[in-house]
Design a protein around this motif. Structure first.
Motif, PDB file in Angstrom:
ATOM      1  N   LEU A  27       0.825  -1.205   0.000  1.00 50.35           N
ATOM      2  CA  LEU A  27       0.000   0.000   0.000  1.00 50.35           C
ATOM      3  C   LEU A  27       0.861   1.258   0.000  1.00 50.35           C
ATOM      4  N   GLY A  28       2.004   1.207   0.666  1.00 48.65           N
ATOM      5  CA  GLY A  28       2.872   2.382   0.729  1.00 48.65           C
ATOM      6  C   GLY A  28       3.296   2.865  -0.649  1.00 48.65           C
ATOM      7  N   SER A  29       3.552   1.939  -1.556  1.00 46.47           N
ATOM      8  CA  SER A  29       3.954   2.320  -2.914  1.00 46.47           C
ATOM      9  C   SER A  29       2.845   3.087  -3.622  1.00 46.47           C
ATOM     10  N   TYR A  30       1.609   2.630  -3.431  1.00 41.99           N
ATOM     11  CA  TYR A  30       0.481   3.332  -4.043  1.00 41.99           C
ATOM     12  C   TYR A  30       0.278   4.699  -3.409  1.00 41.99           C
ATOM     13  N   LEU A  31       0.495   4.782  -2.100  1.00 42.81           N
ATOM     14  CA  LEU A  31       0.353   6.069  -1.429  1.00 42.81           C
ATOM     15  C   LEU A  31       1.422   7.050  -1.902  1.00 42.81           C
ATOM     16  N   ASP A  32       2.626   6.539  -2.203  1.00 42.62           N
ATOM     17  CA  ASP A  32       3.672   7.400  -2.768  1.00 42.62           C
ATOM     18  C   ASP A  32       3.216   7.985  -4.097  1.00 42.62           C
ATOM     19  N   GLY A  33       2.625   7.121  -4.916  1.00 44.91           N
ATOM     20  CA  GLY A  33       2.125   7.588  -6.200  1.00 44.91           C
ATOM     21  C   GLY A  33       1.046   8.640  -6.038  1.00 44.91           C
ATOM     22  N   LEU A  34       0.160   8.435  -5.072  1.00 46.14           N
ATOM     23  CA  LEU A  34      -0.899   9.404  -4.807  1.00 46.14           C
ATOM     24  C   LEU A  34      -0.318  10.717  -4.300  1.00 46.14           C
ATOM     25  N   LEU A  35       0.722  10.624  -3.480  1.00 47.14           N
ATOM     26  CA  LEU A  35       1.354  11.825  -2.925  1.00 47.14           C
ATOM     27  C   LEU A  35       1.967  12.691  -4.011  1.00 47.14           C
ATOM     28  N   TYR A  39      -2.865  17.312  -9.031  1.00 46.36           N
ATOM     29  CA  TYR A  39      -4.300  17.455  -8.841  1.00 46.36           C
ATOM     30  C   TYR A  39      -5.009  17.306 -10.192  1.00 46.36           C
ATOM     31  N   LEU A  40      -6.140  16.599 -10.171  1.00 48.69           N
ATOM     32  CA  LEU A  40      -6.916  16.445 -11.392  1.00 48.69           C
ATOM     33  C   LEU A  40      -7.711  17.711 -11.652  1.00 48.69           C
ATOM     34  N   THR A  41      -7.682  18.184 -12.888  1.00 49.75           N
ATOM     35  CA  THR A  41      -8.449  19.370 -13.263  1.00 49.75           C
ATOM     36  C   THR A  41      -9.578  18.984 -14.210  1.00 49.75           C
TER      37      THR A  41
END
Length: 321
Positions: A27-35, A39-41
């Motif tokens: 999960l940490g790897s995915y959270l890094d990607g999210l971090l 921002y979606l426009t």
């Protein structure tokens, strides 16, 4: 600063860990990607800049851009309609409620399209249209494959044969043979020589494989078949029958009549008609009373079939003599 994690957040983290457990990453790897993600426009999400760059006029006449955008919008609505029809075809639960929900959406989309035709009938300068249209040859709205796909998803191919020849075929007739006699082909074929126009030749070359593939896929599961396969109680639902009849009317009468209105507005003249851009025989091709196409023939009485769209067309022809 209170760094404690709220219980509801902790629960979501546990759910995310479970979701990504079998992905090969923690999960940490995915959270890094999210971090690190941007921002979606709005403009990125719908690709606004690309969308607004797709209108490329062939002439300098301002109203050509209206013509392009209107047809692009129409094709997007066709895509929405197909999206709903495919869900009905894929449905395994066989309930009238689901069927009605999807058909109501389809009919809503067609209602918007039919009402929007004022953009074409009243919203363009006639003299501009008659000039820039010559730069569009031999392209034609006749070449809208999505409209043909709607027909193929809706009903067996045999129901799309001109009413005068329809009795020669049945659902047991090979699809390839029926396909050669679909009603719309006569609209782009020279009546005297039987020669296909370039518009039709181009369209068939580009899309026949796709249309035949779809026809094969839905040979026994068109919207018509899905309705017939419903349990008797579901099939007799009055709201469902009304929605099916509305769909049939919208496509095979109202939509065609709006095209007739636009054709009379731009292509009809005191000294004779102007040919459509693709060389289509619009006066003999568009009137619903000539083709008498019904997606759901079992839902219409013999009298309704006999007078299919006739009143409006008779009035128009009488007023142009």
């Amino acid at each position: 600063m209170d760094e404690s994690i709220k219980p509801e957040i902790a629960e979501k983290i546990r759910q995310l860990e479970k979701k990504f457990k079998n992905s090969g990453q923690d999960l940490g790897s995915y959270l890094d990607g999210l971090l690190h993600d941007k921002y979606l426009t709005y403009w990125d999400y719908i690709h606004l800049d690309t969308l607004l760059s797709l209108q490329i006029p062939r002439t300098h006449f301002p109203d050509e851009e209206i013509f392009i955008m209107y047809h692009q919008i129409t094709e997007l609505y066709f895509k929405l309609i197909i999206h709903e029809l495919k869900q009905i075809i894929d449905d395994k639960l066989q309930t009238a409620t689901f069927f009605i929900t999807k058909l109501d959406r389809v009919n809503r989309y067609f209602r918007v399209l039919i009402n929007s035709f004022d953009v074409m009938i009243k919203g363009m300068d006639k003299e501009q249209f008659l000039k820039y249209r010559m730069s569009l040859l031999p392209a034609s709205g006749f070449q809208s494959v999505q409209y043909r796909m709607i027909e193929i998803y809706a009903t067996p191919l045999v129901n799309l044969v001109n009413s005068k020849k329809r009795a020669q075929f049945s659902e047991k007739t090979p699809l390839e043979e029926v396909y050669e006699h679909l009603y719309w082909k006569s609209g782009a074929t020279d009546i005297k020589t039987g020669e296909k126009t370039v518009t039709l030749k181009q369209f068939e070359y580009r899309y026949t494989p796709r249309m035949m593939r779809i026809a094969q896929q839905v040979q026994q599961s068109t919207i018509y078949h899905k309705y017939l396969d419903l349990p008797e109680k579901e099939k007799n639902n009055n709201n469902l029958i009304k929605a099916l009849r509305t769909f049939d009317t919208n496509v095979n009468i109202n939509w065609l009549l709006m095209h007739m209105g636009a054709a009379f507005r731009y292509l009809n003249r005191d000294k004779g008609q102007v040919l459509a851009t693709g060389g289509t025989n619009w006066k003999s091709f568009l009137p619903p009373s000539f083709q008498r196409i019904h997606f759901f023939p079992n839902l219409w009485s013999p009298e309704e079939k006999e007078t299919w769209g006739q009143q409006w067309v008779t009035h128009q022809f009488n007023t142009t003599k």
